[in-house]
Structures are given as C-alpha cells and as structure tokens.
Design a protein around this motif. Structure first.
Motif, PDB file in Angstrom:
ATOM      1  N   LEU A 141       0.836  -1.202   0.000  1.00  0.00           N
ATOM      2  CA  LEU A 141       0.000   0.000   0.000  1.00  0.00           C
ATOM      3  C   LEU A 141       0.872   1.254   0.000  1.00  0.00           C
ATOM      4  CD1 LEU A 141      -2.937   1.119   0.290  1.00  0.00           C
ATOM      5  CD2 LEU A 141      -2.548   1.121   2.758  1.00  0.00           C
ATOM      6  N   ILE A 142       1.883   1.284   0.869  1.00  0.00           N
ATOM      7  CA  ILE A 142       2.795   2.434   0.928  1.00  0.00           C
ATOM      8  C   ILE A 142       3.665   2.498  -0.315  1.00  0.00           C
ATOM      9  CG2 ILE A 142       4.643   3.523   2.235  1.00  0.00           C
ATOM     10  CD1 ILE A 142       1.941   3.587   3.648  1.00  0.00           C
ATOM     11  N   ALA A 143       4.113   1.331  -0.793  1.00  0.00           N
ATOM     12  CA  ALA A 143       4.965   1.307  -1.989  1.00  0.00           C
ATOM     13  C   ALA A 143       4.218   1.846  -3.206  1.00  0.00           C
ATOM     14  CB  ALA A 143       5.451  -0.119  -2.255  1.00  0.00           C
ATOM     15  N   ASP A 144       2.953   1.499  -3.331  1.00  0.00           N
ATOM     16  CA  ASP A 144       2.158   2.005  -4.457  1.00  0.00           C
ATOM     17  C   ASP A 144       1.994   3.523  -4.377  1.00  0.00           C
ATOM     18  OD1 ASP A 144       1.911  -0.560  -5.384  1.00  0.00           O
ATOM     19  OD2 ASP A 144      -0.139  -0.858  -4.698  1.00  0.00           O
ATOM     20  N   PHE A 145       1.802   4.025  -3.156  1.00  0.00           N
ATOM     21  CA  PHE A 145       1.670   5.466  -2.952  1.00  0.00           C
ATOM     22  C   PHE A 145       2.951   6.186  -3.381  1.00  0.00           C
ATOM     23  CE2 PHE A 145       2.289   9.098   0.001  1.00  0.00           C
ATOM     24  CZ  PHE A 145       1.231   9.891  -0.419  1.00  0.00           C
ATOM     25  N   ILE A 146       4.087   5.649  -2.968  1.00  0.00           N
ATOM     26  CA  ILE A 146       5.370   6.266  -3.309  1.00  0.00           C
ATOM     27  C   ILE A 146       5.641   6.141  -4.806  1.00  0.00           C
ATOM     28  CG2 ILE A 146       7.867   6.123  -2.942  1.00  0.00           C
ATOM     29  CD1 ILE A 146       7.305   5.282  -0.074  1.00  0.00           C
ATOM     30  N   ALA A 147       5.291   4.985  -5.387  1.00  0.00           N
ATOM     31  CA  ALA A 147       5.514   4.786  -6.820  1.00  0.00           C
ATOM     32  C   ALA A 147       4.729   5.799  -7.645  1.00  0.00           C
ATOM     33  CB  ALA A 147       5.125   3.361  -7.213  1.00  0.00           C
ATOM     34  N   ALA A 148       3.522   6.124  -7.189  1.00  0.00           N
ATOM     35  CA  ALA A 148       2.721   7.123  -7.903  1.00  0.00           C
ATOM     36  C   ALA A 148       3.398   8.486  -7.854  1.00  0.00           C
ATOM     37  CB  ALA A 148       1.320   7.190  -7.302  1.00  0.00           C
ATOM     38  N   LEU A 149       4.053   8.808  -6.732  1.00  0.00           N
ATOM     39  CA  LEU A 149       4.787  10.068  -6.638  1.00  0.00           C
ATOM     40  C   LEU A 149       5.994  10.056  -7.580  1.00  0.00           C
ATOM     41  CD1 LEU A 149       4.790  10.691  -2.772  1.00  0.00           C
ATOM     42  CD2 LEU A 149       3.606  12.053  -4.493  1.00  0.00           C
ATOM     43  N   GLU A 150       6.667   8.922  -7.667  1.00  0.00           N
ATOM     44  CA  GLU A 150       7.865   8.830  -8.505  1.00  0.00           C
ATOM     45  C   GLU A 150       7.541   9.019  -9.986  1.00  0.00           C
ATOM     46  OE1 GLU A 150      10.747   5.888  -5.898  1.00  0.00           O
ATOM     47  OE2 GLU A 150       9.221   5.011  -7.199  1.00  0.00           O
ATOM     48  N   ALA A 151       6.286   8.805 -10.339  1.00  0.00           N
ATOM     49  CA  ALA A 151       5.886   8.977 -11.739  1.00  0.00           C
ATOM     50  C   ALA A 151       5.518  10.422 -12.059  1.00  0.00           C
ATOM     51  CB  ALA A 151       4.695   8.070 -12.051  1.00  0.00           C
ATOM     52  N   GLY A 152       5.658  11.309 -11.066  1.00  0.00           N
ATOM     53  CA  GLY A 152       5.236  12.687 -11.253  1.00  0.00           C
ATOM     54  C   GLY A 152       6.374  13.629 -11.571  1.00  0.00           C
ATOM     55  N   PRO A 162       9.627  16.353 -11.003  1.00  0.00           N
ATOM     56  CA  PRO A 162      10.908  16.197 -10.279  1.00  0.00           C
ATOM     57  C   PRO A 162      10.746  16.437  -8.780  1.00  0.00           C
ATOM     58  CG  PRO A 162      11.274  17.360 -12.329  1.00  0.00           C
ATOM     59  CD  PRO A 162       9.785  17.222 -12.186  1.00  0.00           C
ATOM     60  N   HIS A 163       9.931  17.442  -8.409  1.00  0.00           N
ATOM     61  CA  HIS A 163       9.732  17.700  -6.979  1.00  0.00           C
ATOM     62  C   HIS A 163       9.013  16.524  -6.319  1.00  0.00           C
ATOM     63  CE1 HIS A 163       9.710  20.413  -3.523  1.00  0.00           C
ATOM     64  NE2 HIS A 163       8.502  19.940  -3.253  1.00  0.00           N
ATOM     65  N   ALA A 164       8.038  15.926  -7.033  1.00  0.00           N
ATOM     66  CA  ALA A 164       7.332  14.765  -6.498  1.00  0.00           C
ATOM     67  C   ALA A 164       8.281  13.593  -6.321  1.00  0.00           C
ATOM     68  CB  ALA A 164       6.173  14.384  -7.409  1.00  0.00           C
ATOM     69  N   ARG A 165       9.238  13.432  -7.264  1.00  0.00           N
ATOM     70  CA  ARG A 165      10.207  12.346  -7.134  1.00  0.00           C
ATOM     71  C   ARG A 165      11.131  12.578  -5.935  1.00  0.00           C
ATOM     72  NH1 ARG A 165       9.895  12.697 -12.813  1.00  0.00           N
ATOM     73  NH2 ARG A 165      11.747  14.027 -13.014  1.00  0.00           N
ATOM     74  N   ASP A 166      11.466  13.835  -5.675  1.00  0.00           N
ATOM     75  CA  ASP A 166      12.242  14.153  -4.474  1.00  0.00           C
ATOM     76  C   ASP A 166      11.448  13.811  -3.216  1.00  0.00           C
ATOM     77  OD1 ASP A 166      14.328  15.051  -6.028  1.00  0.00           O
ATOM     78  OD2 ASP A 166      13.781  17.174  -5.872  1.00  0.00           O
ATOM     79  N   ALA A 167      10.149  14.112  -3.265  1.00  0.00           N
ATOM     80  CA  ALA A 167       9.285  13.789  -2.131  1.00  0.00           C
ATOM     81  C   ALA A 167       9.242  12.283  -1.902  1.00  0.00           C
ATOM     82  CB  ALA A 167       7.878  14.333  -2.381  1.00  0.00           C
ATOM     83  N   ALA A 168       9.148  11.514  -2.996  1.00  0.00           N
ATOM     84  CA  ALA A 168       9.127  10.053  -2.878  1.00  0.00           C
ATOM     85  C   ALA A 168      10.408   9.540  -2.241  1.00  0.00           C
ATOM     86  CB  ALA A 168       8.927   9.426  -4.255  1.00  0.00           C
ATOM     87  N   ALA A 169      11.529  10.122  -2.624  1.00  0.00           N
ATOM     88  CA  ALA A 169      12.807   9.714  -2.041  1.00  0.00           C
ATOM     89  C   ALA A 169      12.827   9.996  -0.540  1.00  0.00           C
ATOM     90  CB  ALA A 169      13.953  10.448  -2.734  1.00  0.00           C
ATOM     91  N   ALA A 170      12.247  11.128  -0.148  1.00  0.00           N
ATOM     92  CA  ALA A 170      12.180  11.462   1.282  1.00  0.00           C
ATOM     93  C   ALA A 170      11.314  10.457   2.030  1.00  0.00           C
ATOM     94  CB  ALA A 170      11.632  12.878   1.457  1.00  0.00           C
ATOM     95  N   LEU A 171      10.205  10.055   1.424  1.00  0.00           N
ATOM     96  CA  LEU A 171       9.309   9.103   2.074  1.00  0.00           C
ATOM     97  C   LEU A 171       9.979   7.747   2.258  1.00  0.00           C
ATOM     98  CD1 LEU A 171       7.172  11.290   1.601  1.00  0.00           C
ATOM     99  CD2 LEU A 171       5.605   9.504   0.829  1.00  0.00           C
TER     100      LEU A 171
END
Length: 319
Positions: free
Chosen positions: A135-146, A148-157
């Motif tokens: 569930l958390i991995a899917d949430f982060i993966a959706a951010l990584e597809a967004g 550059p700032h969203a990908r940075d956010a995913a890395a932080a998560l």
C-alpha cells in the motif's frame, strides 16, 4: 488381584477425574481410552494406566489439542513437547488476533464510526505486513511517476517507511488506519508531492535579504523548539511572550514596526510555508514506528501560525 488396585468402572473414573461418564464413554468408544478388561457381563473396566491416560487426554483437550493429534500422542507418533510447541505458536497467533480485534473495537468506539467506516477500518487493520508495505509502496511509486519535486518527495518518504509491529498498541493501530486512509486519497498525494520536503529557508521569507533570513529563520526555529519542549500551548497565555519575542526580532532585523501589519504578514508566511496534513503524515509514521518525536525536528511554522492567529494577538502589537 494379588494386592493390585482393582480396576475402575466408568463411574469410578468419572468420580476420580471430574470427567462426565458420557465423555469417558465417548473416548472409550473412539479408541482413545480402550478398557483394560471387561466383566463377565461385558462392563468395561479400567486400570491405573488408563486413569493416567485419561488425565493426559483431558489436559490436551483443555489445551485445545484436537482429537486426531491427541490420538497421535497416545500412539507415540508425537511427543507432548512437540504438540506443546506447535500449539504454543498457534495460541500466540490467536492471542495476536484477539489483541488486534480488541484494538479495532476500541478504535471504532473512540471514533464513533458509522457502519461503512467500521468495515473500512477493520479491513485496513487486518492487512498483512506484505499488503501494508504494498500500500505504501504504491503510494510512493505514484509520486515517482510525477514531477521532479514529487520524485524528491518520494525519495524522502522512502527514508522513513511505516512498519506496523505484529502486536501494535492502540495508538499504533489508530495511526496506521489514519495513515492508510491518507495515502488512499488522491488529493493528499498531490499535497505530498508539493510539500513532503520542508521549504528552503529563503523560500519562507520571499523578498527578504538573505542575510536577514539567515538570522531570523534559525532564531524562530529554535524559539519554537524550546516552547514545544516546555509544553507551551500556542494558544495559551504562556505563548504570548514567545510570540512577542519572535515578532520583536523580526521587527528589529527588518526595520519595521511591531504592528498588526507585520504580525499578519508573518502569520501568512508561516501558513504558506507548511501543509499541516503532510506534517500529520510524518507524525503518524513516527507513531506507527514508535519513534520519539523530537521538538527540534518538527516544522516550526504551524506552531507560530497558530500562536499568531489566536484572537487578539495579531492586533496586540507593541508600538
């Protein structure tokens, strides 16, 4: 019988063990407790070994060992130790399930949940550890597809993933349920993409000289951390001198009067530089993982914005 103990009838076994006659007869009929002998009239009789055997059967049944396994123990195919180890593990799982059920019931009661919410909370709470991670991995993966700032956010998560323990406390379970509800919200994903990372100091005070920012932001961050550590409520009377000290420092550095206009501007800047729902996510992660919340690591903006917005504080400037 040469001094040996005379064999017992079913009634005598019942009197000595407290097991009903009907149950002893059932054990005997199924072969778990074969009679030692029979009278000329065909009545069953049981020796001391049968009495010991009945005691063992009763103990195993009280421990919820099924009849098939009891028979294997009596036949020597399994040792009592092996059965005890297996049933100890099974009992631990049952206890864990009961604790989870108890926590869910208390959570439903506290939240005064309606039927739909109750079903959702129960489903979320019963997810396996792999399902929770997915569930958390899917949430982060959706951010990584967004962006550059969203990908940075995913890395932080990914640096602080929530891990619910096998036997969570009520607080951990409640935090996990709320966390799962958050990550399932598309609107929250957008907010996380924009605000998962704390804004840079220079972004907090647009239009202010870098030298002034370098002095003001660390000061307000430290002041709020100390207020939090002291347990000061931002809306309580004890927060007033904290607010006054922060505003006075801003007024002095920016060469502006401590007036309602400055206080309103500060409240607006602190509110704009922080998303309370994103902060809530991080607090929930800390609770699920049972991490200590360090006041100095919390965003200072919401505390200051709330303190400034207390009725009367924006207008109560010191001229």
């Amino acid at each position: 019988m040469n001094g040996a103990t005379p064999p017992h009838s079913i009634g005598e076994l019942s009197a000595r063990t407290g097991v009903s006659v009907r149950t002893i007869r059932f054990y005997s009929d199924t072969g778990l407790l074969p009679p030692t002998d029979r009278t000329p009239a065909g009545y069953r009789r049981y020796g001391e070994a049968a009495l010991d055997r009945l005691h063992l059967i009763c103990v195993l049944r009280e421990l919820d060992v099924d009849l098939t396994t009891v028979r294997r123990v009596l036949d020597g195919d399994l040792s009592v130790a092996e059965v005890a180890a297996a049933h100890a593990d099974a009992t631990a799982l049952q206890i864990r399930a009961l604790r989870l059920r108890h926590s869910v019931l208390r959570l439903v009661a506290r939240r005064d949940a309606d039927p739909e919410e109750t079903v959702l909370m129960h489903r979320i709470a019963r997810l396996t550890s792999d399902e929770r991670r997915r569930l958390i991995a899917d949430f982060i993966a959706a951010l990584e597809a967004g962006t550059p700032h969203a990908r940075d956010a995913a890395a932080a998560l990914r640096t602080a993933l929530p891990e619910l323990p096998d036997e969570p406390s009520d607080a951990q379970l409640a935090a996990w349920v709320e966390l799962a509800e958050l990550v399932a919200d598309d609107d929250f994903r957008g907010r996380m993409a924009r605000a998962a990372l704390p804004p840079a100091d220079e972004d907090l005070l647009p239009g202010v000289a870098a030298e002034a920012v370098a002095e003001l932001v660390p000061f307000v961050r430290q002041t709020v951390a100390e207020a939090r550590a002291a347990g000061i409520d931002p809306e309580g009377d004890e927060a007033t001198p904290v607010v006054d000290a922060v505003v006075a420092r801003f007024a002095a550095v920016l060469d502006r009067p401590d007036d309602p206009e400055l206080r309103e501007w500060l409240a607006g800047r602190f509110e704009a530089g922080h998303d309370p729902l994103v902060e809530r996510y991080w607090r929930l992660v800390w609770t699920v993982n049972d991490w200590q919340v360090v006041p100095g690591h919390l965003p200072f903006q919401p505390w200051m914005a709330q303190a400034l917005r207390r009725p009367g504080r924006v207008s109560s400037s010191r001229r």
